[in-house]
Design an enzyme around this catalytic site. Sequence first.
Site, mmCIF file in Angstrom:
data_model
loop_
_atom_site.group_PDB
_atom_site.id
_atom_site.type_symbol
_atom_site.label_atom_id
_atom_site.label_comp_id
_atom_site.label_asym_id
_atom_site.label_seq_id
_atom_site.Cartn_x
_atom_site.Cartn_y
_atom_site.Cartn_z
ATOM 1 N N LYS A 26 -4.214 -19.485 3.910
ATOM 2 C CA LYS A 26 -3.406 -19.001 2.800
ATOM 3 C C LYS A 26 -2.544 -17.852 3.300
ATOM 4 C CE LYS A 26 -3.884 -17.350 -1.976
ATOM 5 N NZ LYS A 26 -4.863 -17.042 -3.063
ATOM 6 N N GLY A 43 3.748 -21.783 -3.389
ATOM 7 C CA GLY A 43 4.072 -21.157 -4.659
ATOM 8 C C GLY A 43 5.092 -20.071 -4.454
ATOM 9 N N GLY A 44 5.287 -19.247 -5.480
ATOM 10 C CA GLY A 44 6.315 -18.228 -5.408
ATOM 11 C C GLY A 44 6.046 -17.162 -4.369
ATOM 12 N N MET A 45 4.757 -16.893 -4.081
ATOM 13 C CA MET A 45 4.438 -15.786 -3.175
ATOM 14 C C MET A 45 3.881 -16.241 -1.833
ATOM 15 S SD MET A 45 2.911 -12.798 -5.629
ATOM 16 C CE MET A 45 1.498 -13.766 -6.145
ATOM 17 N N GLY A 46 3.704 -17.537 -1.624
ATOM 18 C CA GLY A 46 3.143 -17.949 -0.347
ATOM 19 C C GLY A 46 2.857 -19.425 -0.260
ATOM 20 N N VAL A 50 -0.198 -22.538 1.302
ATOM 21 C CA VAL A 50 -1.535 -22.857 1.784
ATOM 22 C C VAL A 50 -1.406 -24.039 2.743
ATOM 23 C CG1 VAL A 50 -3.878 -23.588 1.199
ATOM 24 C CG2 VAL A 50 -2.633 -22.037 -0.330
ATOM 25 N N GLY A 92 0.280 -26.845 -0.006
ATOM 26 C CA GLY A 92 0.950 -26.454 -1.242
ATOM 27 C C GLY A 92 1.653 -25.125 -1.064
ATOM 28 N N ASP A 102 -9.670 -14.666 -13.793
ATOM 29 C CA ASP A 102 -8.633 -15.700 -13.904
ATOM 30 C C ASP A 102 -9.244 -17.099 -13.817
ATOM 31 O OD1 ASP A 102 -6.030 -16.514 -14.344
ATOM 32 O OD2 ASP A 102 -5.533 -16.601 -12.215
#
Length: 391
Positions: A42, A22-25, A27, A20, A134
């Site tokens: 990650k 996302g905006g910052m990295g 996995v 997967g 979170d």
Amino acid sequence: MPLATGQRVLDRYEVETLLGSGGMGQVWRGRHVRLGSPVALKVLSDRSPELVARFEREARLMALVRHPNVVTVMDYGLLDDGSPCIAMELVEGEPLDRRLLRRGTLPWPEAIAVGEGMLAGLDAVHRAQIVHRDLKPSNVIIAPGSPEIVKLIDFGIARSTRAEATRFTRDGATVGTPDYMSPEQLFGYELDPRTDVYTTSLILYELLTGSLPFGGGGGGGMDAVMARLRGPISPPVGIPPGLGDAILEALAQEPDSRPATAALFAARLREVTEAGRPQATLSPSGTLRVLLATRLPPSRLAMADERKWLSGQLPAGARGFVFGGQFWFAVLTAGTDAAAIIRALTDRYGSSATAAFTPVDEGFALTASAMSGASPFPEPLAGLLEKLARG
């Protein structure tokens, strides 16, 4: 520089497939070169100093906790291009948000089992002087097993409560996911483990009802979330007496009114649900006997493959029976885990299946006369069927 299949990172892991991004990295799935064990890698792609510091802090905090209900961090380092990388336990399972989307709601025993797993992990996290900050269904993974294993993941904004801990947010700043924040988190106040207790109770409420108590998820922004906090909360229905009260206690606006720790909340849940759990007991002969009944869609129960699958859930020597084209029941013996069968039923049929079980004494039997309709069903089977018929 993006990773590629076959690339070696941190000198000991080989990259396999992208899981997967996302905006910052990203996995990635990988494996330890020498041991062959699977890992999750990650990688942070945004290398701004503050984000790199946060990423390293996440690795350090996660490395402080070793618990079956918390994902394990094994390594941290920099890739050849300077990108930070965390190597951690590869948790293969179903995210809780996906299960909730697929099922709508969970039966209360299953929901409480998830909550107890979360609280066990949080107890270890809090003992390490960490607040997660979170928690939300997407940060909880249900790993397969007997029983299933709840895993807490993503400590990206977790915070150490140690006096010497470095702070990355200014006092009064709000971080987290608004729909799942505690009141003190929404207002940017100092946090302690009771904020995670609050959010765990929010998630339990959602698992039992299919929605958050304040109508979260409406996209109204922070102002809408804070406005909803001022409204009254109605307890979930269809659950054991006292369970709704325990959930509302943990959702108290004031932290001092909630259970002080995850362990205390878990103990409170066990206390109020114990009476609602059917207790299978040993008969004088030493044989465990449990009566299981379930209501299924008639169209599914009429299918030979479905009846074969149902029979496959039973232990050797047990037999299932169909009644009225929609009810299926069986007497289970030899220590069968009836709750595990119910979980298998709900996983296969979702909310279209309802089930219940109860212990029966040694003299309970399903007679040919009752099965043919010549005589009434014996109690407690008649009671279970009536309960399921009412929904």
